[in-house]
Design an enzyme around this catalytic site. Sequence first.
Site, short mmCIF file in Angstrom:
data_model
loop_
_atom_site.label_atom_id
_atom_site.label_comp_id
_atom_site.label_asym_id
_atom_site.label_seq_id
_atom_site.Cartn_x
_atom_site.Cartn_y
_atom_site.Cartn_z
N TYR A 97 0.84 -1.20 0.00
CA TYR A 97 0.00 0.00 0.00
C TYR A 97 0.87 1.25 0.00
O TYR A 97 2.07 1.21 0.29
CB TYR A 97 -0.96 0.02 1.20
N CYS A 98 0.25 2.37 -0.35
CA CYS A 98 0.90 3.70 -0.27
C CYS A 98 -0.19 4.67 0.20
O CYS A 98 -0.93 4.35 1.13
CB CYS A 98 1.54 4.08 -1.60
N THR A 99 -0.33 5.80 -0.44
CA THR A 99 -1.38 6.74 -0.05
C THR A 99 -2.71 6.38 -0.71
O THR A 99 -3.72 6.25 -0.03
CB THR A 99 -0.98 8.19 -0.40
#
Length: 167
Positions: A97-99
Amino acid sequence: MLFPLLLASCVRAQDVPPRLKTGYAPLDDKLARLVTADERAISANEARELDNPVFLDARETAEYRVSHLPGALHLGFDRMDMGVVEELDRDRPVVVYCTVGYRSERAAKKLREAGFSRVYNLYGSLYAWKLAGYPLEDAAGKATERLHTYNRKWGTFAPDSIGEKVH
């Protein structure tokens, strides 16, 4: 890195399966243009149901320190630390995941190329996780309502009620 983001924002929206929608229309609209909604994409609810997953944060160190998914390992993006995954079972479920899912989608591809067989991109990433009501922790491992939004513009993709936006 800015050019791909600009190019992606011009792409026609794809049909997104209901299982991946966050329930926040402005974010869902952006995600339909930025992130692939395929069998390698997973919702926050689906990620929570996986058996013994490893969560990998594909953001930069400063973002990770503000908040991350509980127990997540920091992989990074610009200079991915593949040493973080060296000892992991290649068949164990991995959720990256990231933003919002743009960077993590690319990081997940690199992990698949490195031999990991069950790699998923958390569709909507940190925003989708918070919108689903799941907790975040800070660098000290304590619960937090702060979340790094990558930048001010990306901070507008999520409602203000999501928590304290930091950029």
